[in-house]
Design a protein around this motif. Structure first.
Motif, PDB file in Angstrom:
ATOM      1  N   ASP A  37     -11.178 -20.611 -18.148  1.00 20.84           N
ATOM      2  CA  ASP A  37     -10.857 -19.316 -17.527  1.00 20.84           C
ATOM      3  C   ASP A  37     -10.509 -18.229 -18.537  1.00 20.84           C
ATOM      4  O   ASP A  37     -10.615 -17.031 -18.221  1.00 20.84           O
ATOM      5  N   TYR A  38     -10.075 -18.613 -19.737  1.00 24.38           N
ATOM      6  CA  TYR A  38      -9.576 -17.606 -20.685  1.00 24.38           C
ATOM      7  C   TYR A  38     -10.255 -17.666 -22.056  1.00 24.38           C
ATOM      8  O   TYR A  38     -10.785 -16.661 -22.533  1.00 24.38           O
ATOM      9  N   GLU A  39     -10.238 -18.837 -22.702  1.00 28.94           N
ATOM     10  CA  GLU A  39     -10.806 -18.917 -24.052  1.00 28.94           C
ATOM     11  C   GLU A  39     -12.296 -18.597 -24.069  1.00 28.94           C
ATOM     12  O   GLU A  39     -12.746 -17.699 -24.803  1.00 28.94           O
ATOM     13  N   PHE A  42     -13.269 -14.979 -23.111  1.00 32.19           N
ATOM     14  CA  PHE A  42     -12.838 -13.998 -24.106  1.00 32.19           C
ATOM     15  C   PHE A  42     -13.746 -14.008 -25.324  1.00 32.19           C
ATOM     16  O   PHE A  42     -14.242 -12.962 -25.760  1.00 32.19           O
ATOM     17  N   ASN A 259      -6.372  -9.150 -23.326  1.00 32.57           N
ATOM     18  CA  ASN A 259      -7.373  -9.771 -22.457  1.00 32.57           C
ATOM     19  C   ASN A 259      -7.469 -11.284 -22.573  1.00 32.57           C
ATOM     20  O   ASN A 259      -8.331 -11.901 -21.948  1.00 32.57           O
ATOM     21  N   PHE A 260      -6.596 -11.888 -23.373  1.00 34.42           N
ATOM     22  CA  PHE A 260      -6.520 -13.346 -23.429  1.00 34.42           C
ATOM     23  C   PHE A 260      -5.082 -13.817 -23.253  1.00 34.42           C
ATOM     24  O   PHE A 260      -4.744 -14.502 -22.286  1.00 34.42           O
ATOM     25  N   GLU A 261      -4.222 -13.426 -24.161  1.00 37.55           N
ATOM     26  CA  GLU A 261      -2.848 -13.928 -24.161  1.00 37.55           C
ATOM     27  C   GLU A 261      -2.083 -13.504 -22.904  1.00 37.55           C
ATOM     28  O   GLU A 261      -1.482 -14.336 -22.215  1.00 37.55           O
ATOM     29  N   PRO A 263      -3.059 -12.369 -19.805  1.00 38.36           N
ATOM     30  CA  PRO A 263      -3.445 -12.992 -18.525  1.00 38.36           C
ATOM     31  C   PRO A 263      -3.181 -14.490 -18.469  1.00 38.36           C
ATOM     32  O   PRO A 263      -2.877 -15.031 -17.400  1.00 38.36           O
ATOM     33  N   ALA A 264      -3.278 -15.184 -19.616  1.00 40.98           N
ATOM     34  CA  ALA A 264      -2.987 -16.621 -19.611  1.00 40.98           C
ATOM     35  C   ALA A 264      -1.529 -16.875 -19.262  1.00 40.98           C
ATOM     36  O   ALA A 264      -1.206 -17.782 -18.479  1.00 40.98           O
ATOM     37  N   SER A 267      -0.657 -16.158 -15.464  1.00 39.33           N
ATOM     38  CA  SER A 267      -1.081 -17.159 -14.480  1.00 39.33           C
ATOM     39  C   SER A 267      -0.271 -18.452 -14.542  1.00 39.33           C
ATOM     40  O   SER A 267      -0.391 -19.298 -13.660  1.00 39.33           O
TER      41      SER A 267
END
Length: 345
Positions: A37-39, A42, A259-261, A263-264, A267
């Motif tokens: 969902d993130y790594e 991104f 946009n990575f750290e 939102p991670a 959640s």
């Protein structure tokens, strides 16, 4: 004139291509939501698009490369790839001082865990520069590492005497101080170990246990972060980082923070509530079928006892192994945020 314009346009295109940066990226576990969902989004899409095509990436994961988890940052420092990410606990054999990033049961919520990680970050950045020739770009959480038991438990005290698969070295030390036996078992082998009685309980993320079917061989869930939050560190080889322009460095830092750290972390709390609901039926489950594990809530007494064990046994032992002034630095940073202090002579 047309020939001159054509020549200039071709030269500009060649200059743009020459300025492009290629990054080889090795992510964390490919099967888990942090990567999916993130790594992966991104590094594969968000950053290249934000760069206007001046950053190109190739993305894989350490398990897809068949790398041992303890090798990731070691190889990153050697320049085998440009960007690497995995759980900080996996690197403590090379950097025992890194254990202070993820301490069991000091952060009972995502907000507190985030604050603790932010407090630890200057120390982590120093460790990665000195130990792994790398620059830290981000630190993001897995969901908290909770306890699955194939035995009846009603409190933290009931773990005493049980054989428990730990998720990291600090967790194993805590279990030993609690009177349990920390056992090393690979994640994929845990269901069989629980079923055969090789271990009575096992620590992992609630979502990971749900996805891997641990509910089939477990009856009780103790949803406190006994294994911490397993922060995943994202770092870039320092030589590669220093070769980038200041503009490119600034772009990467801005994009990865926003946009990575962020939102991670945002959640993390909701993910835990959902995973508990899916495993126990207590609440709404958005991930699939609801299971019926017994939910065991930790009491205030459990938390107080855990903190006493950390302060008197686990953290002093870590400080001795880490050496130097790490205990004092931890007390002044993470310890202040979480309200725990290492007792030193």
């Amino acid at each position: 004139m047309k020939k001159i314009l054509t020549f200039l346009m071709a030269g500009a295109a060649m200059s743009s291509a020459a300025a492009a940066e290629d990054l080889s990226v090795v992510g964390s576990w490919s099967s888990l939501p942090l990567h999916q969902d993130y790594e992966a989004p991104f590094w594969q899409t968000t950053l290249p698009e934000a760069s206007g095509g001046t950053i190109n990436t190739t993305v894989t994961t350490h398990n897809q490369m068949n790398l041992g988890v303890g090798e990731v940052f070691r190889l990153l420092g050697q320049g085998v790839f440009d960007v690497g990410m995995t759980v900080g606990d996996y690197a403590v054999a090379d950097a025992p001082e890194l254990e202070g990033l993820d301490v069991p049961l000091v952060a009972m919520s995502a907000d507190k865990a985030h604050a603790a990680v932010d407090a630890a970050r200057p120390m982590v950045e120093e460790i990665f520069e000195k130990r792994f020739n790398s620059k830290v770009l981000a630190i993001a959480p897995y969901p908290p590492q909770v306890v699955f038991c194939n035995a009846e438990v009603g409190s933290l005290d009931d773990l005493k005497g049980k054989k428990i698969r730990a998720s990291g070295r600090m967790t194993a030390k805590f279990l030993e101080a609690l009177g349990a036996e920390g056992i090393t078992v690979a994640f994929s082998e845990v269901p069989g170990a629980l079923q055969k009685g090789v271990v009575d309980c096992a620590v992992t993320g609630a979502g990971s246990g749900y996805s891997a079917g641990w509910w089939e061989v477990s009856t009780h869930l103790l949803p406190i972060p006994l294994g911490g939050w397993d922060p995943v560190v994202t770092a870039i080889n320092l030589d590669k980082w220093n070769s980038l322009s200041g503009e490119t460095q600034a772009l990467i830092q801005k994009e990865i923070a926003e946009n990575f750290e962020a939102p991670a972390w945002a959640s993390a709390e909701g993910a835990l509530a959902n995973d508990i609901a899916c495993l126990t039926g207590k609440g709404e489950c958005a991930s699939g079928e609801v299971r019926d594990m017994v939910l065991v809530e930790a009491s205030d007494g459990d938390i107080e006892r855990a903190r006493q064990i950390l302060e008197t046994d686990v953290l002093p032992e870590w400080a001795e192994r880490a050496g130097g002034d790490w205990a004092a630095r931890w007390n002044d940073s993470v310890g202040t945020v979480v309200g725990v202090q290492i007792k030193t002579n």
